[in-house]
Design a protein around this motif. Structure first.
Motif, PDB file in Angstrom:
ATOM      1  N   ASP A 106       0.838  -1.215   0.000  1.00  0.00           N
ATOM      2  CA  ASP A 106       0.000   0.000   0.000  1.00  0.00           C
ATOM      3  C   ASP A 106       0.866   1.255   0.000  1.00  0.00           C
ATOM      4  N   GLU A 107       1.925   1.240   0.800  1.00  0.00           N
ATOM      5  CA  GLU A 107       2.845   2.381   0.869  1.00  0.00           C
ATOM      6  C   GLU A 107       3.467   2.675  -0.494  1.00  0.00           C
ATOM      7  N   VAL A 108       4.006   1.641  -1.121  1.00  0.00           N
ATOM      8  CA  VAL A 108       4.705   1.827  -2.396  1.00  0.00           C
ATOM      9  C   VAL A 108       3.729   2.239  -3.497  1.00  0.00           C
ATOM     10  N   GLU A 109       2.526   1.691  -3.488  1.00  0.00           N
ATOM     11  CA  GLU A 109       1.540   2.096  -4.496  1.00  0.00           C
ATOM     12  C   GLU A 109       1.195   3.580  -4.367  1.00  0.00           C
ATOM     13  N   LEU A 110       1.083   4.060  -3.138  1.00  0.00           N
ATOM     14  CA  LEU A 110       0.816   5.491  -2.940  1.00  0.00           C
ATOM     15  C   LEU A 110       2.013   6.340  -3.359  1.00  0.00           C
ATOM     16  N   LYS A 111       3.210   5.847  -3.120  1.00  0.00           N
ATOM     17  CA  LYS A 111       4.396   6.583  -3.539  1.00  0.00           C
ATOM     18  C   LYS A 111       4.470   6.657  -5.066  1.00  0.00           C
ATOM     19  N   LEU A 112       4.069   5.588  -5.730  1.00  0.00           N
ATOM     20  CA  LEU A 112       4.014   5.617  -7.193  1.00  0.00           C
ATOM     21  C   LEU A 112       2.966   6.615  -7.686  1.00  0.00           C
ATOM     22  N   LYS A 113       1.843   6.678  -6.993  1.00  0.00           N
ATOM     23  CA  LYS A 113       0.813   7.670  -7.336  1.00  0.00           C
ATOM     24  C   LYS A 113       1.373   9.077  -7.166  1.00  0.00           C
ATOM     25  N   ALA A 114       2.112   9.294  -6.086  1.00  0.00           N
ATOM     26  CA  ALA A 114       2.715  10.610  -5.846  1.00  0.00           C
ATOM     27  C   ALA A 114       3.692  10.965  -6.964  1.00  0.00           C
ATOM     28  N   VAL A 115       4.471   9.993  -7.414  1.00  0.00           N
ATOM     29  CA  VAL A 115       5.418  10.234  -8.506  1.00  0.00           C
ATOM     30  C   VAL A 115       4.663  10.632  -9.773  1.00  0.00           C
ATOM     31  N   ASP A 116       3.602   9.898 -10.091  1.00  0.00           N
ATOM     32  CA  ASP A 116       2.825  10.215 -11.293  1.00  0.00           C
ATOM     33  C   ASP A 116       2.227  11.619 -11.210  1.00  0.00           C
ATOM     34  N   LEU A 117       1.718  11.978 -10.046  1.00  0.00           N
ATOM     35  CA  LEU A 117       1.152  13.316  -9.868  1.00  0.00           C
ATOM     36  C   LEU A 117       2.231  14.393  -9.949  1.00  0.00           C
ATOM     37  N   LEU A 118       3.407  14.096  -9.402  1.00  0.00           N
ATOM     38  CA  LEU A 118       4.517  15.048  -9.488  1.00  0.00           C
ATOM     39  C   LEU A 118       4.927  15.261 -10.949  1.00  0.00           C
ATOM     40  N   LYS A 119       4.966  14.194 -11.717  1.00  0.00           N
ATOM     41  CA  LYS A 119       5.317  14.332 -13.135  1.00  0.00           C
ATOM     42  C   LYS A 119       4.270  15.150 -13.885  1.00  0.00           C
ATOM     43  N   GLU A 120       3.002  14.979 -13.521  1.00  0.00           N
ATOM     44  CA  GLU A 120       1.947  15.809 -14.111  1.00  0.00           C
ATOM     45  C   GLU A 120       2.171  17.274 -13.750  1.00  0.00           C
ATOM     46  N   ALA A 121       2.530  17.513 -12.491  1.00  0.00           N
ATOM     47  CA  ALA A 121       2.795  18.894 -12.047  1.00  0.00           C
ATOM     48  C   ALA A 121       3.951  19.485 -12.845  1.00  0.00           C
ATOM     49  N   ILE A 122       5.003  18.718 -13.028  1.00  0.00           N
ATOM     50  CA  ILE A 122       6.171  19.191 -13.779  1.00  0.00           C
ATOM     51  C   ILE A 122       5.768  19.557 -15.206  1.00  0.00           C
ATOM     52  N   ASP A 123       4.977  18.684 -15.830  1.00  0.00           N
ATOM     53  CA  ASP A 123       4.515  18.970 -17.199  1.00  0.00           C
ATOM     54  C   ASP A 123       3.762  20.291 -17.256  1.00  0.00           C
ATOM     55  N   CYS A 124       2.941  20.522 -16.267  1.00  0.00           N
ATOM     56  CA  CYS A 124       2.173  21.778 -16.234  1.00  0.00           C
ATOM     57  C   CYS A 124       3.080  22.983 -16.012  1.00  0.00           C
ATOM     58  N   PHE A 125       4.018  22.853 -15.085  1.00  0.00           N
ATOM     59  CA  PHE A 125       4.928  23.968 -14.816  1.00  0.00           C
ATOM     60  C   PHE A 125       5.787  24.307 -16.036  1.00  0.00           C
ATOM     61  N   GLU A 126       6.131  23.281 -16.809  1.00  0.00           N
ATOM     62  CA  GLU A 126       6.961  23.515 -17.999  1.00  0.00           C
ATOM     63  C   GLU A 126       6.259  24.399 -19.021  1.00  0.00           C
ATOM     64  N   VAL A 127       4.926  24.347 -19.046  1.00  0.00           N
ATOM     65  CA  VAL A 127       4.182  25.164 -20.011  1.00  0.00           C
ATOM     66  C   VAL A 127       3.486  26.342 -19.316  1.00  0.00           C
ATOM     67  N   ASN A 128       4.006  26.683 -18.150  1.00  0.00           N
ATOM     68  CA  ASN A 128       3.516  27.833 -17.374  1.00  0.00           C
ATOM     69  C   ASN A 128       2.051  27.730 -16.967  1.00  0.00           C
ATOM     70  N   SER A 129       1.561  26.524 -16.813  1.00  0.00           N
ATOM     71  CA  SER A 129       0.214  26.320 -16.274  1.00  0.00           C
ATOM     72  C   SER A 129       0.370  26.093 -14.768  1.00  0.00           C
ATOM     73  N   ASN A 130       0.736  27.166 -14.085  1.00  0.00           N
ATOM     74  CA  ASN A 130       1.138  27.073 -12.683  1.00  0.00           C
ATOM     75  C   ASN A 130       0.002  26.686 -11.740  1.00  0.00           C
ATOM     76  N   TYR A 131      -1.206  27.154 -12.008  1.00  0.00           N
ATOM     77  CA  TYR A 131      -2.333  26.818 -11.130  1.00  0.00           C
ATOM     78  C   TYR A 131      -2.580  25.301 -11.156  1.00  0.00           C
ATOM     79  N   MET A 144       1.859  11.326  -0.923  1.00  0.00           N
ATOM     80  CA  MET A 144       3.081  10.981  -0.200  1.00  0.00           C
ATOM     81  C   MET A 144       2.838  10.994   1.311  1.00  0.00           C
ATOM     82  N   ASP A 145       2.034  11.921   1.785  1.00  0.00           N
ATOM     83  CA  ASP A 145       1.689  11.939   3.214  1.00  0.00           C
ATOM     84  C   ASP A 145       0.970  10.652   3.622  1.00  0.00           C
ATOM     85  N   GLN A 146       0.051  10.196   2.785  1.00  0.00           N
ATOM     86  CA  GLN A 146      -0.649   8.935   3.061  1.00  0.00           C
ATOM     87  C   GLN A 146       0.328   7.764   3.043  1.00  0.00           C
TER      88      GLN A 146
END
Length: 166
Positions: A106-131, A144-146
């Protein structure tokens, strides 16, 4: 009954007992052998993830994405080994060991989810979609907190059962 028949029966019984002992111990032994590599990959993934977050905060998106990918690779490596350990459980394995492995999964699956969400955030920041990037970042942080809650839970399992863990 001839001595030859008695010898054959004795050997068959001895082999059956040996096989049963190996089968019973194999799940725990398999887990004990695999856990150092699993733990190392989780720690490496955590370090890579934290570096990725720091790099995002410094707006170094390319390096951040590389670190996030590396974190994901480490978590996936751990998850594959955890599923292998889980698939080798015998019916006689202690319930605490099952709980431990399920908690780590369960821990590792949530960490993988956090990684996927972080990569989505990075993609957005790269195109200045900061919100939108910030929203993905917050979701990654929540995941990651979970995951850390599960990590604390598995540490408690070990602390509460020191005789079951090597």
């Amino acid at each position: 009954m001839s001595s030859y028949s008695k010898l054959i029966i004795f050997i068959v019984v001895l082999l059956a007992i040996s096989a049963a002992v190996l089968f019973i111990d194999s799940s725990t032994d398999n887990m004990n052998v695999a856990m150092p590599d699993i733990s190392e990959s989780i720690v490496d993934g955590d370090n890579e993830y934290n570096e990725a977050v720091d790099l995002v905060n410094n707006k170094n998106f390319h390096k951040s994405k590389e670190k996030a990918e590396s974190a994901g690779d480490n978590y996936n490596k751990s998850l594959a080994k955890l599923h292998e350990v889980q698939s080798n459980f015998s019916s006689d394995i202690h319930g605490v060991h099952k709980d431990y492995i399920n908690t780590v999964i369960d821990e590792v699956e949530l960490k993988l989810k956090a990684v996927d969400l972080l990569k989505e955030a990075i993609d957005c920041f790269e195109v200045n979609s900061n919100y939108t990037g910030s929203n993905y970042g917050f979701e990654a942080n929540d995941a990651m907190d979970q995951a850390v809650e599960y990590q604390n839970q598995r540490n408690s399992i070990v602390e509460d059962n020191p005789k079951l863990f090597k």
